[in-house]
Enzyme design. Structure first.
Site, PDB file in Angstrom:
ATOM      1  N   ASN A 217       0.819  -1.203   0.000  1.00  0.00           N
ATOM      2  CA  ASN A 217       0.000   0.000   0.000  1.00  0.00           C
ATOM      3  C   ASN A 217       0.860   1.262   0.000  1.00  0.00           C
ATOM      4  OD1 ASN A 217      -1.834   2.022   0.381  1.00  0.00           O
ATOM      5  ND2 ASN A 217      -2.965   1.001   2.016  1.00  0.00           N
ATOM      6  N   ASP A 218       1.506   1.533   1.103  1.00  0.00           N
ATOM      7  CA  ASP A 218       2.252   2.784   1.201  1.00  0.00           C
ATOM      8  C   ASP A 218       3.377   2.889   0.170  1.00  0.00           C
ATOM      9  OD1 ASP A 218       0.654   3.589   3.290  1.00  0.00           O
ATOM     10  OD2 ASP A 218       1.944   2.683   4.812  1.00  0.00           O
ATOM     11  N   VAL A 219       3.962   1.753  -0.205  1.00  0.00           N
ATOM     12  CA  VAL A 219       5.100   1.802  -1.130  1.00  0.00           C
ATOM     13  C   VAL A 219       4.665   2.107  -2.562  1.00  0.00           C
ATOM     14  CG1 VAL A 219       6.532   0.276   0.252  1.00  0.00           C
ATOM     15  CG2 VAL A 219       5.095  -0.691  -1.550  1.00  0.00           C
ATOM     16  N   VAL A 220       3.335   2.154  -2.817  1.00  0.00           N
ATOM     17  CA  VAL A 220       2.864   2.533  -4.147  1.00  0.00           C
ATOM     18  C   VAL A 220       1.976   3.776  -4.072  1.00  0.00           C
ATOM     19  CG1 VAL A 220       3.009   0.239  -5.160  1.00  0.00           C
ATOM     20  CG2 VAL A 220       0.932   0.909  -3.965  1.00  0.00           C
TER      21      VAL A 220
ATOM     22  N   ALA B 297       0.948   3.505   7.280  1.00  0.00           N
ATOM     23  CA  ALA B 297       1.102   4.928   7.567  1.00  0.00           C
ATOM     24  C   ALA B 297      -0.225   5.559   7.967  1.00  0.00           C
ATOM     25  CB  ALA B 297       1.671   5.650   6.355  1.00  0.00           C
TER      26      ALA B 297
END
Lengths: 103, 465
Positions: free
Chosen positions: B391-394, B432
């Protein structure tokens, strides 16, 4: 102040070693690809298991009737060995998988 | 005579540690490096048992018990590390680290009893107390980290926790200094108070830190244990312990910083953890809006007729233990002539590099794993990106929303691809705690469900088309 100076003078060699080792430790893994972060952490984890040597010394030097030192020392050796053996085996297992892929 | 041989053994061991670490940082030599360090370590351990001479020329005693302890520790370590699943690797490393910390802590406890009441050089005193404090923090912290990662302990934080921790840390320092200054009869009291508080500090230090930050904390505790081991090295004037400990302390600290960098956070930020506090402020960027769902069969169709598919594995894949199924899907697609590769974010999974280990376990070809930079330049020519529990990494907010808490974090720029399929269990935000605008873009479709279940269905559907 006097104490600090004499401390420095007595342990100069060790202090030099510590400082050089800090630079070496940073330099040696400076260019590690992120793929290897986990195995590297695990490998380093095994290496600090070298603390078991201290446990061996403390246990071996304890008088045979000093049960507190013997029991604590015994425990320390068990835990330290666990750290060493477990650490290296786990790291090897992780790296084994990388190796298979490379053929 | 004996001790001279032992000194040479320690020198060899130190060199193997340095070489081992160096080789561990390159993929082609990593395994050998680990074995070399292990060899040096066993050399040093057995050298100590048989060759060590105290200053009065005496060899080590209590050998039967010593061997018993070595065998128990060795067997326990070998068995538990053979049996552990690859997905549980992080907590295992944490547990072993805690054992090392406990070992350093016990050594200090015994040594303090030795010297209690007698005059002692400042250097030795510092080594004992430092070994005790750092060992205890590392031990208690690692155990908490282990419990948290294995799901047995939840995050606990209370108001003013950082102040509490700071005060606690300060009291530990005062306690350590007082142990040295007060008259010998009182020293043990202060020593044991310091000991108890250090354990407490280890617990409270790790308790509030969130699950995804655990790798950073473990790496930090790992380097702490290294320093504790070095304290022992100073105490016994043992060069192998000193070099090994400091080496790990330095390398571990650098590794910790590297991990933080990959997540675009400072170490201080991880420890104090003000991320959680700034959530509310970041709320203004929430998007809401409508998203598009896709059925498994449509997703399968899309991928079967694509030229190039990139899989982005994340935490969700690791939790669902779906790496084998993922590899199966990759094989089926490849058989259909689709070009499949994996894009690995540096902090994907539960630890940096953990995803690579998981995929390697599932027999995924090493060549198919692309690191972030390579992957990002390839997304433009990609037909379908399949995101599995990441999620956060994209999250594009890291690139284009300066108010976002993750602004500036390097991400996988999946929006450059023609189609994006996101597999998640629900619309809940990631670690996050922020919304992901990617999910609401027209080219994105959501495929809800447990990663393993979804992948199994996808495999079946792709085979059928």
């Amino acid at each position: 102040m006097q104490q600090i100076f004499s401390f420095f003078n007595e342990n100069q060699q060790v202090i030099y070693m510590v400082i050089l080792m800090i630079f070496l430790g940073i330099e040696v893994i400076g260019r590690v690809p992120s793929v290897l972060h986990t195995p590297l952490m695990s490998g380093a984890n095994a290496i600090h298991g070298v603390v078991v040597i201290g446990a061996l010394i403390v246990m071996g030097e304890a008088a045979a009737d000093n049960y507190l030192a013997l029991i604590l020392g015994f425990l320390a050796v068990v835990l330290g060995t666990l750290n060493v053996v477990g650490g290296f085996v786990v790291t090897d297992r992780m790296l084994e998988m990388f190796k298979k892929k490379k053929q | 005579m004996f001790s001279s041989i032992l000194n040479i053994i320690y020198l060899i061991a130190s060199v193997t540690f340095i070489m081992g670490l160096k080789m561990l940082s390159r993929p082609e030599s990593a395994r050998k490096g680990n074995l070399i360090a292990a060899g040096g370590m066993s050399f040093a351990i057995f050298g100590t048992v048989f060759l060590y001479e105290a200053s009065n020329g005496q060899h080590l005693g209590n050998l039967p018990w010593m061997f018993a302890a070595l065998i128990i520790g060795g067997v326990l370590g070998a068995v538990s590390s053979r049996k552990v699943k690859m997905t549980q690797m992080p907590e295992m490393v944490s547990l072993f680290n805690g054992m090392g910390g406990a070992c350093a802590m016990l050594i200090s406890l015994i040594e303090f009893n030795h010297i209690a009441g007698s005059e002692i050089a400042l250097g030795h005193f510092i080594a004992i107390v430092l070994g005790l404090v750092i060992g205890s923090i590392s031990f208690a912290g690692s155990i908490i980290a282990y419990l948290k990662l294995s799901g047995k302990q939840k995050d606990i934080s209370f108001k003013g926790q950082h102040i509490f921790n700071l005060v606690l840390f300060f009291i530990i320092l005062v306690g350590a200094v007082l142990t040295y200054l007060v008259e010998p009869a009182m020293a043990p009291t202060f020593f044991y108070i310091t000991f108890g508080l250090a354990i407490l500090y280890g617990v409270f230090f790790v308790l509030p830190i969130g699950g995804a930050d655990m790798p950073v904390v473990i790496s930090l505790l790992n380097s702490l244990t290294g320093v504790a081991a070095a304290c022992g090295g100073f105490l016994y004037n043992n060069k192998a312990m000193l070099t090994g400990g400091i080496l790990v302390g330095a390398a571990g600290t650098l590794l910790t910083v590297l991990m933080c960098k990959a997540m675009n956070r400072s170490l201080l930020n991880v420890i104090i953890g003000n991320w959680g506090g700034s959530n509310a402020a970041g709320g203004s960027t929430q998007e809401g809006g409508s998203y598009k769902e896709v059925s498994t069969s449509d997703a399968a169709m899309l991928m079967s007729y694509a030229k190039k598919v990139v899989i982005v594995p994340g935490y969700g894949l690791a939790v669902a233990q779906a790496q084998h199924t993922c590899h199966e899907l990759e094989k089926i697609l490849t058989d259909k002539g689709v070009e499949v590769s994996y894009a690995i974010h540096p902090v994907a999974g539960r630890m940096p590099g953990h995803m690579n280990v998981l995929l390697a376990e599932a027999d995924v070809d090493y060549e198919k794993l692309e690191e972030m930079e390579d992957a990002n330049s390839n997304f433009k020519t990609t037909d379908v990106v399949l995101i599995l529990g990441a999620n956060d990494v994209v999250n594009p907010a890291a690139k284009n929303d300066p108010t976002s808490p993750i602004y500036g974090m390097p991400i996988l720029e999946v929006e450059d691809a023609k189609n994006v399929i996101v597999n998640k269990r629900s619309m809940k935000p990631g670690y996050a705690g922020i919304e992901n605008a990617l999910f609401y873009q027209p080219k994105t479709s959501m495929l809800f469900g447990d990663a393993k279940k979804v992948l199994q269905d996808l495999c079946a559907e792709v085979k059928a088309t």
